[in-house]
Design an enzyme around this catalytic site. Structure first.
Site, PDB file in Angstrom:
ATOM      1  CG  ASP A   1      -1.825  -1.226   1.252  1.00 32.53           C
ATOM      2  OD1 ASP A   1      -2.208  -1.703   0.175  1.00 32.53           O
ATOM      3  OD2 ASP A   1      -2.085  -1.725   2.355  1.00 32.53           O
TER       4      ASP A   1
ATOM      5  CD  GLN B   1       0.755  -9.058  -2.499  1.00 27.54           C
ATOM      6  OE1 GLN B   1       1.423  -9.692  -3.278  1.00 27.54           O
ATOM      7  NE2 GLN B   1      -0.521  -8.811  -2.728  1.00 27.54           N
TER       8      GLN B   1
ATOM      9  CE  LYS C   1       2.348  -2.555  -4.308  1.00 22.96           C
ATOM     10  NZ  LYS C   1       2.053  -2.134  -2.931  1.00 22.96           N
TER      11      LYS C   1
ATOM     12  N   GLY D   1      -4.563  -4.425  -3.742  1.00 22.84           N
ATOM     13  CA  GLY D   1      -5.559  -3.379  -3.978  1.00 22.84           C
ATOM     14  C   GLY D   1      -4.822  -2.129  -4.396  1.00 22.84           C
ATOM     15  CG  HIS D   2      -2.157  -2.117  -6.975  1.00 24.05           C
ATOM     16  ND1 HIS D   2      -1.284  -2.692  -7.851  1.00 24.05           N
ATOM     17  CD2 HIS D   2      -1.831  -2.616  -5.744  1.00 24.05           C
ATOM     18  CE1 HIS D   2      -0.467  -3.507  -7.187  1.00 24.05           C
ATOM     19  NE2 HIS D   2      -0.798  -3.476  -5.910  1.00 24.05           N
TER      20      HIS D   2
HETATM   21  P1  GDP Z   1      -0.807   0.279  -3.548  1.00 21.36           P
HETATM   22  O1  GDP Z   1      -1.393  -0.989  -3.049  1.00 21.36           O
HETATM   23  O2  GDP Z   1       0.664   0.368  -3.311  1.00 21.36           O
HETATM   24  O3  GDP Z   1      -1.163   0.581  -4.972  1.00 21.36           O
HETATM   25  O4  GDP Z   1      -1.452   1.433  -2.647  1.00 21.36           O
HETATM   26  P2  GDP Z   1      -3.008   1.594  -2.249  1.00 21.36           P
HETATM   27  O5  GDP Z   1      -3.754   2.041  -3.431  1.00 21.36           O
HETATM   28  O6  GDP Z   1      -3.484   0.377  -1.539  1.00 21.36           O
HETATM   29  O7  GDP Z   1      -2.896   2.714  -1.143  1.00 21.36           O
HETATM   30  C1  GDP Z   1      -2.311   3.960  -1.398  1.00 21.36           C
HETATM   31  C2  GDP Z   1      -3.361   5.050  -1.139  1.00 21.36           C
HETATM   32  O8  GDP Z   1      -2.718   6.300  -1.081  1.00 21.36           O
HETATM   33  C3  GDP Z   1      -4.387   5.155  -2.256  1.00 21.36           C
HETATM   34  O9  GDP Z   1      -5.606   5.555  -1.716  1.00 21.36           O
HETATM   35  C4  GDP Z   1      -3.800   6.261  -3.151  1.00 21.36           C
HETATM   36  O10 GDP Z   1      -4.806   6.961  -3.888  1.00 21.36           O
HETATM   37  C5  GDP Z   1      -3.193   7.163  -2.119  1.00 21.36           C
HETATM   38  N1  GDP Z   1      -2.004   7.921  -2.546  1.00 21.36           N
HETATM   39  C6  GDP Z   1      -0.996   7.544  -3.376  1.00 21.36           C
HETATM   40  N2  GDP Z   1      -0.027   8.493  -3.401  1.00 21.36           N
HETATM   41  C7  GDP Z   1      -0.438   9.473  -2.583  1.00 21.36           C
HETATM   42  C8  GDP Z   1       0.139  10.717  -2.159  1.00 21.36           C
HETATM   43  O11 GDP Z   1       1.242  11.085  -2.534  1.00 21.36           O
HETATM   44  N3  GDP Z   1      -0.597  11.475  -1.277  1.00 21.36           N
HETATM   45  C9  GDP Z   1      -1.816  11.078  -0.807  1.00 21.36           C
HETATM   46  N4  GDP Z   1      -2.440  11.875   0.043  1.00 21.36           N
HETATM   47  N5  GDP Z   1      -2.386   9.932  -1.188  1.00 21.36           N
HETATM   48  C10 GDP Z   1      -1.698   9.133  -2.039  1.00 21.36           C
HETATM   49  P1  IMO Z   2      -0.941  -4.233  -2.202  1.00 18.62           P
HETATM   50  O1  IMO Z   2      -0.509  -4.772  -3.535  1.00 18.62           O
HETATM   51  C1  IMO Z   2      -0.952  -4.719   2.142  1.00 18.62           C
HETATM   52  C2  IMO Z   2      -1.078  -8.820   3.698  1.00 18.62           C
HETATM   53  C3  IMO Z   2      -2.352  -9.250   4.423  1.00 18.62           C
HETATM   54  C4  IMO Z   2      -1.764 -10.226   5.436  1.00 18.62           C
HETATM   55  C5  IMO Z   2      -0.637 -10.900   4.645  1.00 18.62           C
HETATM   56  C6  IMO Z   2      -1.008 -12.275   4.073  1.00 18.62           C
HETATM   57  O2  IMO Z   2      -2.229  -3.529  -2.230  1.00 18.62           O
HETATM   58  O3  IMO Z   2       0.168  -3.472  -1.556  1.00 18.62           O
HETATM   59  P2  IMO Z   2      -2.520 -12.981   1.975  1.00 18.62           P
HETATM   60  O4  IMO Z   2      -3.978 -12.786   1.707  1.00 18.62           O
HETATM   61  O5  IMO Z   2      -1.624 -12.385   0.946  1.00 18.62           O
HETATM   62  O6  IMO Z   2      -2.166 -14.401   2.280  1.00 18.62           O
HETATM   63  O7  IMO Z   2      -2.241 -12.182   3.367  1.00 18.62           O
HETATM   64  O8  IMO Z   2      -0.301 -10.016   3.597  1.00 18.62           O
HETATM   65  N1  IMO Z   2      -1.279  -8.293   2.322  1.00 18.62           N
HETATM   66  C7  IMO Z   2      -1.195  -6.995   2.005  1.00 18.62           C
HETATM   67  N2  IMO Z   2      -0.998  -5.903   2.785  1.00 18.62           N
HETATM   68  N3  IMO Z   2      -1.071  -4.581   0.808  1.00 18.62           N
HETATM   69  C8  IMO Z   2      -1.232  -5.661   0.012  1.00 18.62           C
HETATM   70  O9  IMO Z   2      -1.221  -5.569  -1.341  1.00 18.62           O
HETATM   71  C9  IMO Z   2      -1.355  -6.936   0.616  1.00 18.62           C
HETATM   72  N4  IMO Z   2      -1.552  -8.187   0.139  1.00 18.62           N
HETATM   73  C10 IMO Z   2      -1.494  -9.003   1.203  1.00 18.62           C
HETATM   74  O10 IMO Z   2      -2.979  -8.151   5.037  1.00 18.62           O
HETATM   75  O11 IMO Z   2      -1.170  -9.523   6.501  1.00 18.62           O
HETATM   76 MG    MG Z   3      -2.914  -1.658  -1.762  1.00 18.13          MG
END
Ligand code: GDP
Ligand code: IMO
Ligand code: MG
Length: 428
Positions: free
Chosen positions: A12, A221, A15, A39-40
């Site tokens: 998170d 991840q 990416k 979850g991107h």
């Molecule tokens: P990922 O799994 O690495 O793709 O990240 P996620 O989407 O799960 O979580 C990142 C969150 O931060 C999302 O809601 C993005 O829209 C948000 N985000 C990404 N870059 C920035 C930033 O520079 N500032 C803020 N405030 N939000 C950001």
């Molecule tokens: P993105 O791509 C954050 C975590 C789960 C749990 C552990 C094992 O959005 O960054 P699993 O279902 O993979 O066997 O769970 O890994 N986990 C993540 N945490 N971002 C993710 O993906 C994750 N994918 C799995 O919360 O702790």
């Molecule tokens: Mg994510």
């Protein structure tokens, strides 16, 4: 040029946003591990897209691929394609391919994921319950069903029966039932559509690699969730570090490969496991609220803490990171004082790395360095010169601590809210 997007922390890191930002210059965007546990998030103007399986380049109608290193839930994929259609993003054979040798997640894997967590009890990992671990277990156990198998009814029936026989006693023990016939019927009904995307990806990707094309490898991840190099056993079931791009797609090593480490300006983690710089006070609450730190997949509250330079430095080495992309700087805007973890004290010994000895996990005491906050908004800033002085000092300080250059700084979720300090995008 080839770019690999790697999360350097526990996922998170942003990416999805960075892949979207890069994808205007990309010819192919590929997922190479994990599944719909990812979850991107991508924000374009007022619209927010959340992707679990499809590479983030699909939002820009770029050619996307799912590699063999992924575990693919066909039901989840079809739902995601349907959902995107409502937003007028059409997934078709022109913009999407799947490796013919990809492993499938079946409904039984989700049940097994739940049972496994029940067995762990108080020591549960807090998985996403998407069946990721059990699907990889079946892959390694050489009983998995792969995309090409579902073209052949007799073979498929036999493989599903064998798979269910293998897991039957566990399901019985936990009073869980599943209809093998339903799994079979549904896979057969999806087979023609799913296989229309099927290609020997290893051929396509190496051909592109030999021409002057730009390929973006989209990691899921983070490095600290890697099955070998993460905080085991509190990890996911795949290798999340950059080495996985080769076995997860069939791409072979080439020059001109940049490994971009996506790194949050603080740290978060979802699920159980060690987190040395975790905050249990109002600052942790502040980071969670201001950063909107709720899981994209499970909606769980993410745990929050200070930036941990020990972990990020470890990730940089494990992945061969060439550039760091620092995200969510704006979330720190209102903090008067900011701390960064620079080492661990464990049983009176100082560590400059995270030890993989599980018995030490609860003994880690972070050592901090203090920085002054900037107390002014950076949200949406897109030029280095407009950053407050103390924000620049923080970024420069991080560069020193992690011993790597920070080439891009993100100040908001939209692709426009990005400072391309080292002109990465311009040079592609
Ligand atoms: P990922 O799994 O690495 O793709 O990240 P996620 O989407 O799960 O979580 C990142 C969150 O931060 C999302 O809601 C993005 O829209 C948000 N985000 C990404 N870059 C920035 C930033 O520079 N500032 C803020 N405030 N939000 C950001
Ligand atoms: P993105 O791509 C954050 C975590 C789960 C749990 C552990 C094992 O959005 O960054 P699993 O279902 O993979 O066997 O769970 O890994 N986990 C993540 N945490 N971002 C993710 O993906 C994750 N994918 C799995 O919360 O702790
Ligand atoms: Mg994510």
């Amino acid at each position: 040029m080839f770019y690999t997007i790697i999360g350097t922390q526990w996922g998170d890191e942003g990416k999805g946003k960075i892949v979207d930002w890069l994808s205007s210059k990309a010819d192919l965007i590929v997922r190479y591990q994990g599944g719909n546990n990812a979850g991107h998030t991508i924000k374009v103007g007022k619209k927010i897209y959340k992707l679990n399986l499809l590479p983030s380049g699909i939002i820009k109608n770029k050619k996307c691929a799912i590699g063999n290193g992924v575990v693919l839930d066909p039901w989840a994929l079809l739902n995601e394609i349907k959902k995107l259609k409502k937003d007028k993003i059409i997934v078709n054979k022109k913009n999407f391919v799947i490796a013919d040798n990809v492993t499938l997640i079946l409904p039984i894997h989700k049940i097994l994921d739940e049972i496994n967590e029940t067995i762990r009890g108080k020591k549960e990992l807090g998985t996403t319950k998407k069946g990721i671990g059990p699907a990889y277990e079946d892959k390694v156990g050489r009983r998995a069903i792969r995309l090409s198998d579902i073209k052949y009814p007799t073979l498929l029936k036999q493989k599903i029966n064998n798979l269910h026989k293998f897991h039957e006693s566990k399901l019985q023990m936990y009073n869980k039932k599943i209809s093998y016939a339903k799994t079979y019927r549904e896979l057969i009904s999806m087979s023609k559509y799913l296989n229309s995307f099927s290609v020997p990806l290893w051929r396509l990707i190496n051909k592109l690699g030999n021409s002057k094309k730009t390929i973006v490898f989209e990691g899921a991840q983070g490095s600290m969730l890697d099955i070998d190099f993460g905080t085991y056993p509190f990890v996911t079931s795949s290798n999340t570090i950059s080495g996985q791009i080769f076995s997860g797609t069939g791409f072979s090593i080439r020059n001109n490969h940049k490994i971009l480490g996506i790194t949050k300006a603080y740290t978060t983690r979802v699920g159980s496991g060690p987190f040395p710089s975790e905050l249990f006070n109002e600052i942790g609450e502040y980071l969670g609220t201001k950063g909107n730190e709720f899981g994209t997949v499970t909606k769980r509250k993410r745990r929050c803490g200070w930036f941990d330079s020990v972990l990020v430095k470890q990730s940089i080495k494990l992945n061969g990171i060439t550039d760091i992309i620092l995200t969510k700087l704006d979330v720190l805007d209102e903090l008067k004082d900011i701390r960064v973890c620079v080492g661990y004290k464990i049983k009176n010994k100082i560590y400059d790395y995270f030890p993989y000895d599980e018995t030490l996990y609860n003994e880690i005491n972070p050592i901090y360095k203090n920085f002054k906050g900037w107390m002014e908004p950076t949200y949406g800033i897109s030029s280095w010169n407009n950053l407050p002085k103390n924000a620049k000092i923080y970024i420069k300080g991080l560069e020193k601590l992690i011993d790597s250059r920070i080439s891009v700084v993100s100040t908001g979720p939209d692709r426009k809210e990005t400072i391309d300090v080292k002109k990465i995008l311009m040079r592609i």
